[in-house]
Write a protein that holds these residues in place. Structure first.
Motif, PDB file in Angstrom:
ATOM      1  N   PRO A   1       7.089   2.937   2.583  1.00  4.87           N
ATOM      2  CA  PRO A   1       7.120   1.557   3.070  1.00  4.87           C
ATOM      3  C   PRO A   1       8.496   1.174   3.607  1.00  4.87           C
TER       4      PRO A   1
ATOM      5  N   ASP B   1      -1.951  -0.296   8.049  1.00  5.79           N
ATOM      6  CA  ASP B   1      -0.717  -0.885   8.562  1.00  5.79           C
ATOM      7  C   ASP B   1      -1.056  -2.277   9.074  1.00  5.79           C
TER       8      ASP B   1
ATOM      9  N   CYS C   1       1.196   1.484   4.829  1.00  2.00           N
ATOM     10  CA  CYS C   1       2.330   1.388   5.771  1.00  2.00           C
ATOM     11  C   CYS C   1       2.412   2.696   6.558  1.00  2.00           C
TER      12      CYS C   1
END
Length: 292
Positions: A192, A145, A122
């Motif tokens: 995240p 990502d 992320c």
């Protein structure tokens, strides 16, 4: 009347202060420097540098955007993190100082290894992984990502900061199992999405209306991504490797419990710069088979 850069700075400062901007001096300085193409570190010269009317108008236009709630970082198109300047746009969250202690822990761990492999999940703007690669010269980073817009920003930041040869940007959704043949990593780090459903309704207007919701919302309880990363991506961690998370201000114990449920050991919680329990980490001492 011809105006100097300092005149424009003072005008913006007063406008921002009257509107209760939390940092009117900082915001005015950044906006003025950007609009006038001036060095923000040489404000002593601003009183002697004159501007044309178009530049003055442009500075006030940028100030209008700021007063309307658009985050300063998005107006400028860049933001500082860990002593480095990162490109940002509305595809990525703005890097925040709260995340710097997490980045520092990653760097400390990476320095203990020879050619450490770091997996940044992320990744957003790539600020954590890129800062680590910039500091630890033999580190290799895979930044993951599921937003192509974010990965574009990550790649450009890696290029601008000179680590593009030691960073791979990969499109994958951490809520599912990782792609095959990724190998194993000494360090997994993730900041995240962790905002809960209830918290999404209470976000500051500048966050809710401008920053990407997919990078904020972590499920009803905010913990969806921690569960998926620990259960599906934990097998990419070498035996003895460390996984580190940033989490919300009330989530540290829950994230620690998720790590424990997934057989991580040596679990710990560390506070951020404001004394909030923000970083949760654990070690892989049991997973030997990367395909398990």
């Amino acid at each position: 009347m011809t105006k100097t850069i300092n005149d424009v700075y003072m005008e913006l400062f007063h406008r921002l202060k009257e509107a209760d901007d939390p940092q009117p001096s900082l915001s005015a300085r950044e906006l003025t420097a950007y609009a006038c193409k001036a060095d923000k570190n040489k404000t002593g010269e601003w009183g002697h540098l004159y501007l044309d009317d178009a530049t003055v108008d442009y500075a006030h236009l940028l100030c209008d955007k700021c007063l309307d709630g658009e985050p300063l970082a998005y107006i400028l198109g860049e933001w500082d993190f860990y002593g480095l300047t990162f490109l940002v746009d509305k595809n990525v969250l703005i890097p925040r100082a709260d995340t710097e202690p997490l980045c520092e822990m990653v760097i400390e761990q990476a320095k203990k290894k020879v050619s450490p492999r770091i997996l940044d999940l992320c990744c957003g703007s790539g600020c954590i992984g890129i800062a680590a690669a910039h500091t630890v010269k033999d580190a290799h980073v895979t930044a993951v990502d599921n937003s192509e817009g974010a990965l574009r920003i990550t790649r450009e930041n890696a290029r601008r900061l000179g680590v593009q040869n030691r960073l791979i940007a990969m499109n994958a959704d951490v809520r599912f199992r990782p792609p095959v043949n990724m190998g194993q990593y000494d360090i997994i780090v993730s900041n995240p999405p962790y905002v809960t459903r209830a918290e999404m309704r209470e976000l500051d207007r500048s966050v809710y209306h401008y920053e990407p919701h997919e990078a904020l919302y972590g499920g009803v309880d905010g913990l969806d991504f921690y569960r998926s990363i620990c259960s599906k991506w934990g097998s990419l961690l070498v035996t003895g490797g460390i996984i580190l998370f940033e989490c919300g201000w009330q989530q540290a114990n829950d994230v620690a419990a998720i790590l424990e449920e997934n057989r991580f050991a040596g679990i710990g919680i560390t506070e951020d710069l404001a004394g909030v329990p923000r970083i949760v980490y654990g070690y892989n001492t049991e997973i030997d088979d990367p395909l398990e």
